[in-house]
Design a protein around this motif. Structure first.
Motif, PDB file in Angstrom:
ATOM      1  N   VAL A   1       1.376  -1.372  -0.257  1.00 18.88           N
ATOM      2  CA  VAL A   1       0.014  -0.060  -0.150  1.00 18.88           C
ATOM      3  C   VAL A   1       1.433   1.224   0.145  1.00 18.88           C
ATOM      4  CG1 VAL A   1      -1.425   1.508   1.188  1.00 18.88           C
ATOM      5  CG2 VAL A   1      -1.338  -0.983   1.052  1.00 18.88           C
ATOM      6  N   GLU A   2       1.856   1.313   0.663  1.00 21.27           N
ATOM      7  CA  GLU A   2       3.028   2.648   0.834  1.00 21.27           C
ATOM      8  C   GLU A   2       3.602   2.212  -0.571  1.00 21.27           C
ATOM      9  OE1 GLU A   2       2.244   3.854   3.777  1.00 21.27           O
ATOM     10  OE2 GLU A   2       1.458   2.253   4.676  1.00 21.27           O
ATOM     11  N   VAL A   3       4.182   1.345  -1.204  1.00 21.68           N
ATOM     12  CA  VAL A   3       4.207   1.888  -2.267  1.00 21.68           C
ATOM     13  C   VAL A   3       3.623   2.023  -3.110  1.00 21.68           C
ATOM     14  CG1 VAL A   3       5.820   1.062  -3.807  1.00 21.68           C
ATOM     15  CG2 VAL A   3       5.597  -0.280  -2.212  1.00 21.68           C
ATOM     16  N   LEU A   4       2.509   1.616  -3.180  1.00 21.27           N
ATOM     17  CA  LEU A   4       1.245   2.273  -4.672  1.00 21.27           C
ATOM     18  C   LEU A   4       1.544   3.573  -4.419  1.00 21.27           C
ATOM     19  CD1 LEU A   4      -1.926  -0.057  -4.714  1.00 21.27           C
ATOM     20  CD2 LEU A   4      -0.348   1.379  -6.275  1.00 21.27           C
ATOM     21  N   ASP A   5       1.145   4.336  -3.027  1.00 22.82           N
ATOM     22  CA  ASP A   5       0.813   5.000  -2.507  1.00 22.82           C
ATOM     23  C   ASP A   5       1.826   5.798  -3.203  1.00 22.82           C
ATOM     24  OD1 ASP A   5      -0.137   7.714  -1.194  1.00 22.82           O
ATOM     25  OD2 ASP A   5       1.151   7.006   0.454  1.00 22.82           O
ATOM     26  N   ALA A   6       3.171   6.119  -3.021  1.00 28.31           N
ATOM     27  CA  ALA A   6       4.327   6.507  -4.027  1.00 28.31           C
ATOM     28  C   ALA A   6       3.701   6.828  -5.638  1.00 28.31           C
ATOM     29  CB  ALA A   6       5.685   5.865  -2.940  1.00 28.31           C
ATOM     30  N   ILE A   7       4.075   5.669  -5.619  1.00 31.40           N
ATOM     31  CA  ILE A   7       3.469   5.608  -7.246  1.00 31.40           C
ATOM     32  C   ILE A   7       2.535   6.270  -7.716  1.00 31.40           C
ATOM     33  CG2 ILE A   7       3.436   4.116  -9.564  1.00 31.40           C
ATOM     34  CD1 ILE A   7       4.259   1.631  -7.502  1.00 31.40           C
ATOM     35  N   VAL A   8       1.502   6.471  -7.632  1.00 29.51           N
ATOM     36  CA  VAL A   8       0.187   6.766  -8.583  1.00 29.51           C
ATOM     37  C   VAL A   8       0.740   8.366  -7.389  1.00 29.51           C
ATOM     38  CG1 VAL A   8      -1.021   5.755  -8.978  1.00 29.51           C
ATOM     39  CG2 VAL A   8      -1.564   5.791  -6.844  1.00 29.51           C
ATOM     40  N   SER A   9       0.896   9.556  -8.298  1.00 28.68           N
ATOM     41  CA  SER A   9       1.159  11.090  -8.586  1.00 28.68           C
ATOM     42  C   SER A   9      -0.460  11.237  -8.716  1.00 28.68           C
ATOM     43  CB  SER A   9       2.131  11.580  -8.199  1.00 28.68           C
ATOM     44  OG  SER A   9       2.630  12.565  -8.226  1.00 28.68           O
ATOM     45  N   PRO A  10      -0.793  12.457  -7.773  1.00 34.56           N
ATOM     46  CA  PRO A  10      -1.447  13.173  -8.886  1.00 34.56           C
ATOM     47  C   PRO A  10      -1.317  13.493 -10.370  1.00 34.56           C
ATOM     48  CG  PRO A  10      -1.971  13.701  -6.682  1.00 34.56           C
ATOM     49  CD  PRO A  10      -0.530  12.810  -6.931  1.00 34.56           C
ATOM     50  N   LEU A  11       0.332  13.512  -9.455  1.00 34.92           N
ATOM     51  CA  LEU A  11       0.460  15.480 -10.779  1.00 34.92           C
ATOM     52  C   LEU A  11       0.849  14.263 -11.906  1.00 34.92           C
ATOM     53  CD1 LEU A  11       3.537  17.034  -9.112  1.00 34.92           C
ATOM     54  CD2 LEU A  11       1.664  17.609  -9.614  1.00 34.92           C
ATOM     55  N   PHE A  12       1.053  13.195 -12.570  1.00 31.60           N
ATOM     56  CA  PHE A  12       1.133  12.848 -13.628  1.00 31.60           C
ATOM     57  C   PHE A  12       0.023  11.279 -13.651  1.00 31.60           C
ATOM     58  CE2 PHE A  12       4.922  11.894 -11.660  1.00 31.60           C
ATOM     59  CZ  PHE A  12       4.876  10.475 -11.025  1.00 31.60           C
ATOM     60  N   ALA A  13      -0.911  11.930 -13.409  1.00 33.35           N
ATOM     61  CA  ALA A  13      -1.772  10.214 -12.850  1.00 33.35           C
ATOM     62  C   ALA A  13      -2.568  10.015 -14.448  1.00 33.35           C
ATOM     63  CB  ALA A  13      -2.943  10.311 -11.238  1.00 33.35           C
ATOM     64  N   ASP A  14      -2.787  11.092 -15.152  1.00 34.30           N
ATOM     65  CA  ASP A  14      -3.696  11.198 -16.636  1.00 34.30           C
ATOM     66  C   ASP A  14      -2.459  10.434 -17.331  1.00 34.30           C
ATOM     67  OD1 ASP A  14      -2.392  13.483 -15.559  1.00 34.30           O
ATOM     68  OD2 ASP A  14      -4.302  14.729 -16.332  1.00 34.30           O
ATOM     69  N   ARG A  15      -1.774  10.127 -16.920  1.00 32.45           N
ATOM     70  CA  ARG A  15      -0.093   9.754 -17.658  1.00 32.45           C
ATOM     71  C   ARG A  15      -0.001   7.988 -17.260  1.00 32.45           C
ATOM     72  NH1 ARG A  15       4.025  12.713 -20.754  1.00 32.45           N
ATOM     73  NH2 ARG A  15       4.854  10.852 -21.101  1.00 32.45           N
ATOM     74  N   ILE A  16      -0.436   7.213 -16.185  1.00 33.20           N
ATOM     75  CA  ILE A  16       0.080   6.188 -16.291  1.00 33.20           C
ATOM     76  C   ILE A  16      -1.570   5.391 -16.263  1.00 33.20           C
ATOM     77  CG2 ILE A  16       2.204   6.750 -15.288  1.00 33.20           C
ATOM     78  CD1 ILE A  16       1.151   5.901 -12.587  1.00 33.20           C
ATOM     79  N   ASP A  17      -1.549   4.660 -15.791  1.00 35.37           N
ATOM     80  CA  ASP A  17      -2.306   3.285 -16.007  1.00 35.37           C
ATOM     81  C   ASP A  17      -1.881   2.192 -15.424  1.00 35.37           C
ATOM     82  OD1 ASP A  17      -4.083   1.059 -16.354  1.00 35.37           O
ATOM     83  OD2 ASP A  17      -3.868   1.269 -18.292  1.00 35.37           O
ATOM     84  N   PHE A  18      -2.034   2.417 -13.806  1.00 36.93           N
ATOM     85  CA  PHE A  18      -1.284   1.718 -12.698  1.00 36.93           C
ATOM     86  C   PHE A  18      -2.330  -0.067 -13.359  1.00 36.93           C
ATOM     87  CE2 PHE A  18      -1.029  -0.708  -9.253  1.00 36.93           C
ATOM     88  CZ  PHE A  18       0.173  -0.652  -8.893  1.00 36.93           C
ATOM     89  N   LYS A  19      -1.432  -0.853 -13.816  1.00 38.78           N
ATOM     90  CA  LYS A  19      -2.405  -2.288 -14.097  1.00 38.78           C
ATOM     91  C   LYS A  19      -2.164  -3.701 -12.526  1.00 38.78           C
ATOM     92  CE  LYS A  19      -2.470  -3.542 -17.920  1.00 38.78           C
ATOM     93  NZ  LYS A  19      -3.606  -3.494 -18.931  1.00 38.78           N
ATOM     94  N   GLY A  20      -0.987  -3.021 -11.675  1.00 42.91           N
ATOM     95  CA  GLY A  20      -1.789  -3.694 -10.589  1.00 42.91           C
ATOM     96  C   GLY A  20      -0.383  -4.226 -10.157  1.00 42.91           C
ATOM     97  N   ILE A  21      -0.106  -5.059  -9.116  1.00 42.92           N
ATOM     98  CA  ILE A  21       1.027  -5.535  -8.141  1.00 42.92           C
ATOM     99  C   ILE A  21       1.066  -7.078  -8.423  1.00 42.92           C
ATOM    100  CG2 ILE A  21       1.602  -6.249  -6.145  1.00 42.92           C
ATOM    101  CD1 ILE A  21      -0.136  -4.054  -4.926  1.00 42.92           C
ATOM    102  N   ILE A  22       2.401  -7.786  -8.846  1.00 41.54           N
ATOM    103  CA  ILE A  22       2.425  -8.847  -8.841  1.00 41.54           C
ATOM    104  C   ILE A  22       3.125  -9.284  -7.903  1.00 41.54           C
ATOM    105  CG2 ILE A  22       3.612 -10.185 -10.652  1.00 41.54           C
ATOM    106  CD1 ILE A  22       3.772  -8.590 -12.881  1.00 41.54           C
TER     107      ILE A  22
END
Ligand SMILES: Nc1nc2c(ncn2[C@@H]2O[C@H](COP(=O)(O)OP(=O)(O)OP(=O)(O)O)[C@@H](O)[C@H]2O)c(=O)[nH]1
Length: 310
Positions: free
Chosen positions: A101-122
């Protein structure tokens, strides 16, 4: 510009993340897709980066864990990968000590949220270590369980080190802990990319583009209008407890500038921003019907625009 798919590789130390990364990069190359890598290692010297060919853009975060000490750096590294390389796909290898959860939090930034398609955790699981986990400290055992519980795709790896009965036992234990993720038994983390790209989304949900899921997911809402602060606060009271984090920018009708909004496990925090920001709000939660949430937020916008029209 196309959105870049982002996958997070999680799993305990030595469970096979780098081996998986190498396999995935090889397959991406065969499929003609441009991949980039972001690696986080705890030490100050990079060890695993040799696993990545020189022509694959690579950013490294050394000497700290994404989740606690260097999340701002991660945001900057990810943003520069997006801007400089515009890859089709980005694989992020977190340290084995990180909580998903903490890592996800660091990955999805509102600044570029529309540039990434977060697919999930393996998550890769060292199957032998799993069977012997009682020998580990309680904290490490808990981390192993958390990494399994939050995965969207689970690789029960190193099955070559177990007999068939042991493999069946691990598989059963892990599926009970996380019945929603696709679970695959692997040796040297060999997994076909089509399993990875599906990422545990059920087929019918994917077709309808609905982000309803029983697992940890991210969701991004983009505001087109400002809303009333009071309505937003009522909305926060109504949302499920399994929304762990919200962050992003929101503009209230009462003010001319946006607020940076942070919400962590039920606690909201507002900070005034003195410049225009992308009005993206990022959510991280589990067992959420994101379509309902989407409707609740667009209702807030509609309510306010009806008031203005009157
Ligand atoms: N026997 C066996 N060894 C494996 C398997 N998968 C990976 N390994 C080996 O296990 C060791 C650790 O694998 P890595 O892929 O580096 O694991 P990691 O999760 O990236 O490790 P950290 O970076 O330390 O967290 C390497 O020596 C791999 O070759 C497997 O399925 N079976």
């Amino acid at each position: 510009m196309n959105k870049s798919e982002v996958y997070l590789l999680s799993g305990f130390l030595g469970s096979g993340k780098t081996t998986l990364l190498k396999n995935l990069l090889q397959q991406e190359r065969l499929d003609g897709r441009r991949a980039a890598v972001l690696m986080n290692e705890l030490g100050s010297v990079s060890i695993d980066s040799d696993a990545v060919n020189e022509d694959v853009p690579l950013k490294e975060l050394l000497d700290g864990c994404i989740c606690c000490t260097i999340s701002d750096k991660l945001e900057a590294q990810l943003q520069s990968l997006l801007i400089e390389n515009n890859p089709d796909v980005i694989y992020i290898e977190a340290t084995g000590a990180a909580h998903p959860v903490e890592v996800l939090d660091a990955i999805v930034s509102p600044l570029f949220a529309d540039r990434i398609d977060f697919k999930g955790i393996i998550t890769t699981v060292d199957s032998k270590r799993w069977l012997e986990r009682k020998k580990l400290s309680p904290q490490i055992q808990l981390l192993l369980v958390e990494q399994v519980k939050h995965a969207n795709l689970l690789l029960i790896n190193k099955t070559d080190t177990l007999n068939e009965e042991q493999q069946a036992n691990v598989s059963m234990e892990i599926s009970l802990l996380n019945p929603h993720a696709f679970t695959i038994l692997t040796s040297f983390a060999k997994v076909p990319t089509n399993h990875v790209r599906k990422m545990g989304y059920k087929k019918d949900l994917l077709q309808h583009r609905v982000k309803v899921d029983l697992q940890l997911r991210t969701f991004v809402y983009h505001f087109k209008h400002h809303i009333r602060q009071e309505d937003f606060e009522n909305f926060l009271r109504e949302i499920p407890e399994t929304i762990y984090r919200i962050k992003g920018y929101v503009r209230f009708s009462e003010n001319s500038y946006p607020y940076l909004f942070q919400y962590s496990y039920g606690m909201p925090l507002y900070m005034k921003e003195y410049m225009n920001m992308p009005l993206n709000l990022v959510f991280i939660g589990e067992n959420i019907d994101w379509t309902v949430l989407n409707d609740m937020l667009s209702d807030l916008e509609e309510k306010q625009s009806r008031k203005i029209d009157k």
